[in-house]
Scaffold this motif. Structure first.
Motif, short mmCIF file in Angstrom:
data_model
loop_
_atom_site.label_atom_id
_atom_site.label_comp_id
_atom_site.label_asym_id
_atom_site.label_seq_id
_atom_site.Cartn_x
_atom_site.Cartn_y
_atom_site.Cartn_z
N ASN A 184 -6.28 17.61 -2.79
CA ASN A 184 -5.35 17.04 -3.77
C ASN A 184 -6.01 16.88 -5.13
N ARG A 195 2.70 18.08 -4.16
CA ARG A 195 1.63 17.74 -5.09
C ARG A 195 1.57 18.76 -6.23
N GLU A 224 -5.98 15.39 3.33
CA GLU A 224 -6.75 16.34 2.52
C GLU A 224 -6.83 15.88 1.07
N GLN A 251 1.43 19.80 0.19
CA GLN A 251 0.69 20.37 -0.93
C GLN A 251 1.63 20.95 -1.98
N ASP A 288 1.46 28.43 -3.02
CA ASP A 288 1.05 27.65 -1.85
C ASP A 288 1.29 28.52 -0.63
N LYS A 334 -3.48 28.32 -3.47
CA LYS A 334 -4.01 27.60 -2.31
C LYS A 334 -3.62 28.36 -1.05
N MET A 363 -6.55 20.24 -6.82
CA MET A 363 -5.29 20.82 -7.30
C MET A 363 -4.85 20.15 -8.59
#
Length: 282
Positions: free
Chosen positions: A74, A100, A70, A97, A89, A199, A77
């Motif tokens: 990324n 990240r 994805e 994620q 998240d 997210k 974000m």
């Protein structure tokens, strides 16, 4: 590892054109590869991130085969969450994620990660330790617009471990009691002084999760990234047009995310399955 497996992995990880995740799915892992990588570690190609990886599930095999996952999410974000910022998240899975987000938030920021499934929480904690992440808080709840506790049949060996949904109570043979909370009611969320990013990837229940965060969204005006999967939303009984109107009423502009950027969504009828990026107008 078989020589053919090495050739496949070298090819797919070096592929620099759009669609590399789809390309990697063509190359199915051999039984030898699955056996040799049950507890392996894979590093992402262009990020300082390592993930405990097996070859027996879709997401981890994609990371192994492509060196990323994805990537378009990324990038969004990283332009939306900056040093010192906070993020949610929701549907954290094994933590990619969240890691990240952690890098974006820095030492003075915080990530609240929501993952209700115990076996994914275990993977999540291992990946946080592997990457020495200390600004992420794992919260073991699912989020929606109503609170409850419900028993689900969990399939720990599902090919795609990101497909657990509050709408499916009998997907496996191991039972787990899942606690469902309204985000606005949680002290951890209420105590945030700021919020830059949300997210959400919860398999058809993105809209109820957003509804349960209405006050938080109105207070902080974070950017929002959420998944829209048409069959999943339909199965869950949720309409993307209602979600579109919900966000527009809070003064958000919506975009459809693609491999190359984002397309402005001027009406709900143009929304396609994929990820949606939402930016507050003020």
């Amino acid at each position: 590892m078989k020589r053919t497996d090495r050739i496949k992995l070298n090819f797919t990880r070096s592929w620099r054109f759009p669609g590399k995740e789809r390309l990697s799915s063509i190359f199915k892992p051999s039984d030898q590869l699955k056996a040799s990588l049950t507890k392996g570690i894979t590093w992402l190609t262009d990020e300082d991130i390592a993930i405990y990886t097996s070859a027996d599930n879709f997401i981890e095999l994609t990371i192994l085969g492509t060196g990323t996952y994805e990537e378009e999410i990324n990038k969004l974000m990283r332009i939306s969450l900056k040093n010192g910022g906070n993020a949610l998240d929701i549907g954290a899975n094994f933590g990619l994620q969240s890691i990240r987000m952690s890098q974006c938030a820095g030492n003075t920021g915080k990530v609240l990660a929501f993952e209700p499934l115990a076996h994914l929480q275990e993977k999540f904690r291992k990946n946080m330790q592997l990457n020495r992440v200390d600004n992420v808080v794992l919260i073991p709840y699912a989020l929606s617009n109503e609170e409850s506790e419900t028993e689900f049949a969990i399939n720990k060996t599902a090919w795609n471990q990101g497909t657990f949904s509050l709408g499916n109570k009998s997907d496996g043979n191991e039972k787990q009691l899942v606690t469902i909370k309204i985000g606005d009611n949680l002290p951890e969320v209420q105590q945030l002084e700021s919020l830059q990013l949300i997210k959400i990837d919860v398999e058809g229940f993105e809209y109820p999760a957003l509804q349960g965060l209405r006050q938080t969204i109105q207070k902080h005006k974070p950017r929002i990234i959420f998944e829209y999967d048409a069959p999943g939303w339909q199965h869950a009984g949720h309409e993307v047009s209602a979600c579109y109107q919900f966000l527009q009423a809070m003064d958000y502009t919506l975009y459809q995310i693609s491999y190359v950027g984002c397309e402005l969504l001027e009406d709900a009828g143009k929304i396609q399955s994929g990820y949606i990026f939402c930016i507050p107008n003020a």
